[in-house]
Motif scaffolding. Structure first.
Motif, PDB file in Angstrom:
ATOM      1  N   MET A 121      44.652  34.043  30.969  1.00  0.00           N
ATOM      2  CA  MET A 121      43.577  34.954  31.249  1.00  0.00           C
ATOM      3  C   MET A 121      44.182  36.220  31.853  1.00  0.00           C
ATOM      4  O   MET A 121      44.943  36.159  32.799  1.00  0.00           O
ATOM      5  CB  MET A 121      42.640  34.254  32.226  1.00  0.00           C
ATOM      6  N   LYS A 122      43.860  37.371  31.278  1.00  0.00           N
ATOM      7  CA  LYS A 122      44.463  38.607  31.765  1.00  0.00           C
ATOM      8  C   LYS A 122      43.587  39.274  32.815  1.00  0.00           C
ATOM      9  O   LYS A 122      42.369  39.104  32.849  1.00  0.00           O
ATOM     10  CB  LYS A 122      44.747  39.563  30.616  1.00  0.00           C
ATOM     11  N   GLU A 123      44.237  40.050  33.652  1.00  0.00           N
ATOM     12  CA  GLU A 123      43.554  40.760  34.733  1.00  0.00           C
ATOM     13  C   GLU A 123      42.704  41.883  34.146  1.00  0.00           C
ATOM     14  O   GLU A 123      43.131  42.569  33.214  1.00  0.00           O
ATOM     15  CB  GLU A 123      44.602  41.327  35.684  1.00  0.00           C
ATOM     16  N   PRO A 124      41.493  42.109  34.683  1.00  0.00           N
ATOM     17  CA  PRO A 124      40.655  43.214  34.195  1.00  0.00           C
ATOM     18  C   PRO A 124      41.367  44.551  34.372  1.00  0.00           C
ATOM     19  O   PRO A 124      42.105  44.750  35.332  1.00  0.00           O
ATOM     20  CB  PRO A 124      39.407  43.137  35.084  1.00  0.00           C
ATOM     21  N   ASP A 125      41.132  45.477  33.435  1.00  0.00           N
ATOM     22  CA  ASP A 125      41.831  46.758  33.465  1.00  0.00           C
ATOM     23  C   ASP A 125      41.200  47.786  34.404  1.00  0.00           C
ATOM     24  O   ASP A 125      41.754  48.854  34.611  1.00  0.00           O
ATOM     25  CB  ASP A 125      41.942  47.345  32.061  1.00  0.00           C
ATOM     26  N   GLY A 126      40.042  47.500  34.958  1.00  0.00           N
ATOM     27  CA  GLY A 126      39.395  48.415  35.903  1.00  0.00           C
ATOM     28  C   GLY A 126      38.452  49.402  35.250  1.00  0.00           C
ATOM     29  O   GLY A 126      37.858  50.237  35.927  1.00  0.00           O
ATOM     30  N   ALA A 127      38.283  49.338  33.942  1.00  0.00           N
ATOM     31  CA  ALA A 127      37.421  50.278  33.235  1.00  0.00           C
ATOM     32  C   ALA A 127      35.945  50.098  33.595  1.00  0.00           C
ATOM     33  O   ALA A 127      35.167  51.041  33.507  1.00  0.00           O
ATOM     34  CB  ALA A 127      37.603  50.132  31.726  1.00  0.00           C
ATOM     35  N   LYS A 128      35.557  48.897  34.038  1.00  0.00           N
ATOM     36  CA  LYS A 128      34.152  48.617  34.342  1.00  0.00           C
ATOM     37  C   LYS A 128      33.858  48.621  35.837  1.00  0.00           C
ATOM     38  O   LYS A 128      32.767  48.261  36.252  1.00  0.00           O
ATOM     39  CB  LYS A 128      33.756  47.264  33.751  1.00  0.00           C
ATOM     40  N   GLN A 129      34.820  49.024  36.670  1.00  0.00           N
ATOM     41  CA  GLN A 129      34.585  48.959  38.114  1.00  0.00           C
ATOM     42  C   GLN A 129      33.430  49.864  38.521  1.00  0.00           C
ATOM     43  O   GLN A 129      33.202  50.902  37.916  1.00  0.00           O
ATOM     44  CB  GLN A 129      35.849  49.299  38.888  1.00  0.00           C
ATOM     45  N   VAL A 130      32.668  49.419  39.513  1.00  0.00           N
ATOM     46  CA  VAL A 130      31.502  50.148  39.997  1.00  0.00           C
ATOM     47  C   VAL A 130      31.526  50.176  41.517  1.00  0.00           C
ATOM     48  O   VAL A 130      32.110  49.305  42.158  1.00  0.00           O
ATOM     49  CB  VAL A 130      30.183  49.489  39.530  1.00  0.00           C
ATOM     50  N   LEU A 131      30.889  51.180  42.081  1.00  0.00           N
ATOM     51  CA  LEU A 131      30.748  51.234  43.536  1.00  0.00           C
ATOM     52  C   LEU A 131      29.762  50.163  43.977  1.00  0.00           C
ATOM     53  O   LEU A 131      28.850  49.796  43.230  1.00  0.00           O
ATOM     54  CB  LEU A 131      30.245  52.603  43.984  1.00  0.00           C
ATOM     55  N   LEU A 132      29.938  49.670  45.176  1.00  0.00           N
ATOM     56  CA  LEU A 132      29.072  48.624  45.713  1.00  0.00           C
ATOM     57  C   LEU A 132      27.610  49.035  45.647  1.00  0.00           C
ATOM     58  O   LEU A 132      26.749  48.230  45.291  1.00  0.00           O
ATOM     59  CB  LEU A 132      29.477  48.310  47.158  1.00  0.00           C
ATOM     60  N   VAL A 133      27.304  50.288  45.939  1.00  0.00           N
ATOM     61  CA  VAL A 133      25.907  50.734  45.936  1.00  0.00           C
ATOM     62  C   VAL A 133      25.321  50.777  44.525  1.00  0.00           C
ATOM     63  O   VAL A 133      24.105  50.746  44.359  1.00  0.00           O
ATOM     64  CB  VAL A 133      25.748  52.119  46.612  1.00  0.00           C
ATOM     65  N   ASP A 134      26.173  50.853  43.486  1.00  0.00           N
ATOM     66  CA  ASP A 134      25.706  50.887  42.096  1.00  0.00           C
ATOM     67  C   ASP A 134      25.790  49.523  41.421  1.00  0.00           C
ATOM     68  O   ASP A 134      25.457  49.392  40.249  1.00  0.00           O
ATOM     69  CB  ASP A 134      26.542  51.894  41.291  1.00  0.00           C
ATOM     70  N   HIS A 135      26.219  48.525  42.150  1.00  0.00           N
ATOM     71  CA  HIS A 135      26.416  47.170  41.613  1.00  0.00           C
ATOM     72  C   HIS A 135      25.082  46.561  41.215  1.00  0.00           C
ATOM     73  O   HIS A 135      24.083  46.724  41.904  1.00  0.00           O
ATOM     74  CB  HIS A 135      27.080  46.316  42.703  1.00  0.00           C
ATOM     75  N   ILE A 136      25.058  45.870  40.052  1.00  0.00           N
ATOM     76  CA  ILE A 136      23.835  45.195  39.616  1.00  0.00           C
ATOM     77  C   ILE A 136      24.132  43.718  39.393  1.00  0.00           C
ATOM     78  O   ILE A 136      25.285  43.306  39.294  1.00  0.00           O
ATOM     79  CB  ILE A 136      23.248  45.822  38.330  1.00  0.00           C
ATOM     80  N   GLU A 137      23.094  42.914  39.300  1.00  0.00           N
ATOM     81  CA  GLU A 137      23.220  41.475  39.062  1.00  0.00           C
ATOM     82  C   GLU A 137      23.962  41.224  37.758  1.00  0.00           C
ATOM     83  O   GLU A 137      23.733  41.904  36.769  1.00  0.00           O
ATOM     84  CB  GLU A 137      21.823  40.848  38.982  1.00  0.00           C
ATOM     85  N   GLY A 138      24.874  40.262  37.771  1.00  0.00           N
ATOM     86  CA  GLY A 138      25.625  39.909  36.578  1.00  0.00           C
ATOM     87  C   GLY A 138      26.988  40.566  36.487  1.00  0.00           C
ATOM     88  O   GLY A 138      27.713  40.346  35.531  1.00  0.00           O
ATOM     89  N   GLN A 139      27.337  41.403  37.488  1.00  0.00           N
ATOM     90  CA  GLN A 139      28.656  42.024  37.516  1.00  0.00           C
ATOM     91  C   GLN A 139      29.514  41.345  38.581  1.00  0.00           C
ATOM     92  O   GLN A 139      29.007  40.954  39.633  1.00  0.00           O
ATOM     93  CB  GLN A 139      28.554  43.518  37.853  1.00  0.00           C
ATOM     94  N   CYS A 140      30.809  41.239  38.304  1.00  0.00           N
ATOM     95  CA  CYS A 140      31.748  40.602  39.225  1.00  0.00           C
ATOM     96  C   CYS A 140      31.769  41.354  40.558  1.00  0.00           C
ATOM     97  O   CYS A 140      31.821  42.572  40.603  1.00  0.00           O
ATOM     98  CB  CYS A 140      33.142  40.593  38.607  1.00  0.00           C
ATOM     99  N   PRO A 194      36.482  52.309  53.697  1.00  0.00           N
ATOM    100  CA  PRO A 194      36.054  50.908  53.542  1.00  0.00           C
ATOM    101  C   PRO A 194      34.545  50.743  53.349  1.00  0.00           C
ATOM    102  O   PRO A 194      34.089  49.687  52.951  1.00  0.00           O
ATOM    103  CB  PRO A 194      36.532  50.235  54.821  1.00  0.00           C
ATOM    104  N   ARG A 195      33.766  51.772  53.606  1.00  0.00           N
ATOM    105  CA  ARG A 195      32.317  51.679  53.386  1.00  0.00           C
ATOM    106  C   ARG A 195      31.950  51.927  51.928  1.00  0.00           C
ATOM    107  O   ARG A 195      30.822  51.704  51.527  1.00  0.00           O
ATOM    108  CB  ARG A 195      31.586  52.676  54.281  1.00  0.00           C
ATOM    109  N   SER A 196      32.889  52.407  51.134  1.00  0.00           N
ATOM    110  CA  SER A 196      32.648  52.691  49.717  1.00  0.00           C
ATOM    111  C   SER A 196      33.562  51.828  48.857  1.00  0.00           C
ATOM    112  O   SER A 196      34.549  52.294  48.308  1.00  0.00           O
ATOM    113  CB  SER A 196      32.911  54.174  49.423  1.00  0.00           C
ATOM    114  N   ALA A 197      33.204  50.566  48.743  1.00  0.00           N
ATOM    115  CA  ALA A 197      34.038  49.612  48.010  1.00  0.00           C
ATOM    116  C   ALA A 197      33.750  49.662  46.519  1.00  0.00           C
ATOM    117  O   ALA A 197      32.610  49.780  46.096  1.00  0.00           O
ATOM    118  CB  ALA A 197      33.782  48.205  48.525  1.00  0.00           C
ATOM    119  N   TYR A 198      34.831  49.565  45.724  1.00  0.00           N
ATOM    120  CA  TYR A 198      34.709  49.401  44.278  1.00  0.00           C
ATOM    121  C   TYR A 198      34.716  47.914  43.969  1.00  0.00           C
ATOM    122  O   TYR A 198      35.571  47.178  44.437  1.00  0.00           O
ATOM    123  CB  TYR A 198      35.873  50.053  43.538  1.00  0.00           C
TER     124      TYR A 198
END
Length: 87
Positions: A1-20, A31-35
């Motif tokens: 299993m390969k590591e994700p490339d980071g293309a789909k990373q989102v900010l915590l405030v924009d995170h939706i259900e179903g995302q890692c 630290p208050r603005s986590a990806y």
């Protein structure tokens, strides 16, 4: 299993259900603005939905031996022996 490339990373405030939810970095080193990873989460048949993608799920549930590849070294460590003493 390969590591994700980071293309789909989102900010915590924009995170939706179903995302890692694995934290992969911070915006402007704040630290208050986590990806979060943002990859689709891992779903095991018959189980509730995970909070991590397949890669991070594997990382969270792997043993230290699996992660660091020290299985040969572990086999070489002698097992402890109990000693019975009479008073």
């Amino acid at each position: 299993m390969k590591e994700p490339d980071g293309a789909k990373q989102v900010l915590l405030v924009d995170h939706i259900e179903g995302q890692c939810r694995a934290i992969v970095g911070f915006k402007d080193d704040d630290p208050r603005s986590a990806y979060m990873c943002g990859e689709p989460v891992y779903q095991r048949p018959g189980k509730k939905q995970s909070s991590w993608c397949a890669y991070h799920y594997g990382q969270m549930h792997a043993t230290a031996v699996d992660r660091h590849g020290v299985t040969d070294q572990v086999r070489d460590i002698p097992k402890p022996v109990s000693i019975a003493r009479n008073p």
